[in-house]
Design an enzyme around this catalytic site. Sequence first.
Site, mmCIF file in Angstrom:
data_model
loop_
_atom_site.group_PDB
_atom_site.id
_atom_site.type_symbol
_atom_site.label_atom_id
_atom_site.label_comp_id
_atom_site.label_asym_id
_atom_site.label_seq_id
_atom_site.Cartn_x
_atom_site.Cartn_y
_atom_site.Cartn_z
ATOM 1 C CG ASP A 91 74.879 -4.399 53.452
ATOM 2 O OD1 ASP A 91 74.625 -4.506 52.229
ATOM 3 O OD2 ASP A 91 75.582 -3.457 53.894
ATOM 4 C CG HIS A 106 85.470 -8.484 53.962
ATOM 5 N ND1 HIS A 106 85.662 -7.192 54.424
ATOM 6 C CD2 HIS A 106 86.673 -8.847 53.439
ATOM 7 C CE1 HIS A 106 86.911 -6.812 54.183
ATOM 8 N NE2 HIS A 106 87.534 -7.780 53.566
ATOM 9 C CG LEU A 199 81.008 11.746 55.058
ATOM 10 C CD1 LEU A 199 79.807 12.250 54.270
ATOM 11 C CD2 LEU A 199 80.539 11.081 56.354
HETATM 12 N N1 APR Z 1 78.912 8.279 52.314
HETATM 13 C C1 APR Z 1 80.167 7.994 51.895
HETATM 14 N N2 APR Z 1 81.139 7.593 52.728
HETATM 15 C C2 APR Z 1 80.829 7.477 54.032
HETATM 16 C C3 APR Z 1 79.545 7.762 54.543
HETATM 17 C C4 APR Z 1 78.556 8.198 53.619
HETATM 18 N N3 APR Z 1 77.317 8.481 53.985
HETATM 19 N N4 APR Z 1 79.567 7.563 55.887
HETATM 20 C C5 APR Z 1 80.801 7.172 56.193
HETATM 21 N N5 APR Z 1 81.584 7.119 55.083
HETATM 22 C C6 APR Z 1 82.989 6.748 54.967
HETATM 23 C C7 APR Z 1 83.829 7.092 56.167
HETATM 24 O O1 APR Z 1 84.347 8.419 56.035
HETATM 25 C C8 APR Z 1 84.935 6.036 56.106
HETATM 26 O O2 APR Z 1 86.032 6.469 55.330
HETATM 27 O O3 APR Z 1 83.029 5.321 54.873
HETATM 28 C C9 APR Z 1 84.250 4.854 55.413
HETATM 29 C C10 APR Z 1 83.936 3.669 56.319
HETATM 30 O O4 APR Z 1 85.133 3.126 56.782
HETATM 31 P P1 APR Z 1 85.163 1.856 57.769
HETATM 32 O O5 APR Z 1 84.223 2.079 58.905
HETATM 33 O O6 APR Z 1 86.577 1.575 58.093
HETATM 34 O O7 APR Z 1 84.520 0.692 56.879
HETATM 35 P P2 APR Z 1 85.217 -0.197 55.737
HETATM 36 O O8 APR Z 1 86.243 0.573 55.002
HETATM 37 O O9 APR Z 1 84.105 -0.805 54.944
HETATM 38 O O10 APR Z 1 85.911 -1.320 56.604
HETATM 39 C C11 APR Z 1 86.582 -2.382 55.943
HETATM 40 O O11 APR Z 1 86.853 -3.483 58.030
HETATM 41 O O12 APR Z 1 86.233 -4.358 60.087
HETATM 42 C C12 APR Z 1 86.316 -4.559 58.761
HETATM 43 O O13 APR Z 1 85.361 -6.367 57.723
HETATM 44 C C13 APR Z 1 85.079 -5.041 58.073
HETATM 45 O O14 APR Z 1 84.559 -4.889 55.724
HETATM 46 C C14 APR Z 1 84.995 -4.147 56.847
HETATM 47 C C15 APR Z 1 86.416 -3.653 56.701
#
Ligand code: APR
Length: 232
Positions: A91, A106, A199
């Site tokens: 984004d 990414h 979180l």
């Molecule tokens: N504030 C802080 N952390 C949060 C919040 C919040 N409001 N909401 C969720 N989280 C945390 C979750 O606890 C989790 O540990 O954010 C994390 C999101 O993890 P993922 O869904 O795995 O996302 P991400 O780590 O960005 O994924 C990495 O995976 O599929 C691919 O390419 C995609 O860039 C992405 C990569």
Amino acid sequence: MPEIVILTGAGLSAESGLGTFRDKDGLWTRYRLEDVATPQGFARDPARVHDFYNARRANCLNAAPNPAHFALARLSQHLGDDVLIVTQNIDNLLERAGARNVVHMHGELMRALCAQCGQRWDAPETMHATDPCPLCGAAAVRPDVVWFGEFPYHMDRIAGALADCALFVAVGTSGSVYPAAGFVQDAAMAGARTLELNLERSEIAADFDESRQGPASRLVPDWVDERLAARG
Ligand code: APR
């Protein structure tokens, strides 16, 4: 070289209404990543992949940066080249908050790439598998995002910054996707202090010197205030 490297993930944008991937109701519980986020899935059914990213682009255009994006923007404006923000997010909420020195490892939802000739341009709001590339005319346009099995962007710049930073901070990322999940160890090996703002404790929380739990909209502004106060 930046003194601080900040890695951000989907948790940074969660409170803007953009879903995360692996939480309950996350995108990967509703879609098969093999279908929508791999070169093979795109080769099998490009229309399905475009539909997925068109929906995400529409969500992004309807979303607004939250206090965590604005806090990182404030830090980057104050510290200039002393900060590098490496985001896994596709984004554009950090840029819309005014952040500087952001690299999208990414890729970016708002950019298009021709799989045939490599040309890049600003993506229209809705992309179709039949759209021609503006340069070579091939019907091979794709979102300029990095799929599973592809190499993340800007890795040389990121590796250089990790090898030289004094502080590494990860915000809102689960630590389940490499190479980003390994950055904390790279930074620690180079002597940096490491801090997680998430979180809940992530899968790799034990790799950090410190892990703070809470919503990014609270943790990140608090941490930025701390940093800026410490610099006087
Ligand atoms: N504030 C802080 N952390 C949060 C919040 C919040 N409001 N909401 C969720 N989280 C945390 C979750 O606890 C989790 O540990 O954010 C994390 C999101 O993890 P993922 O869904 O795995 O996302 P991400 O780590 O960005 O994924 C990495 O995976 O599929 C691919 O390419 C995609 O860039 C992405 C990569």
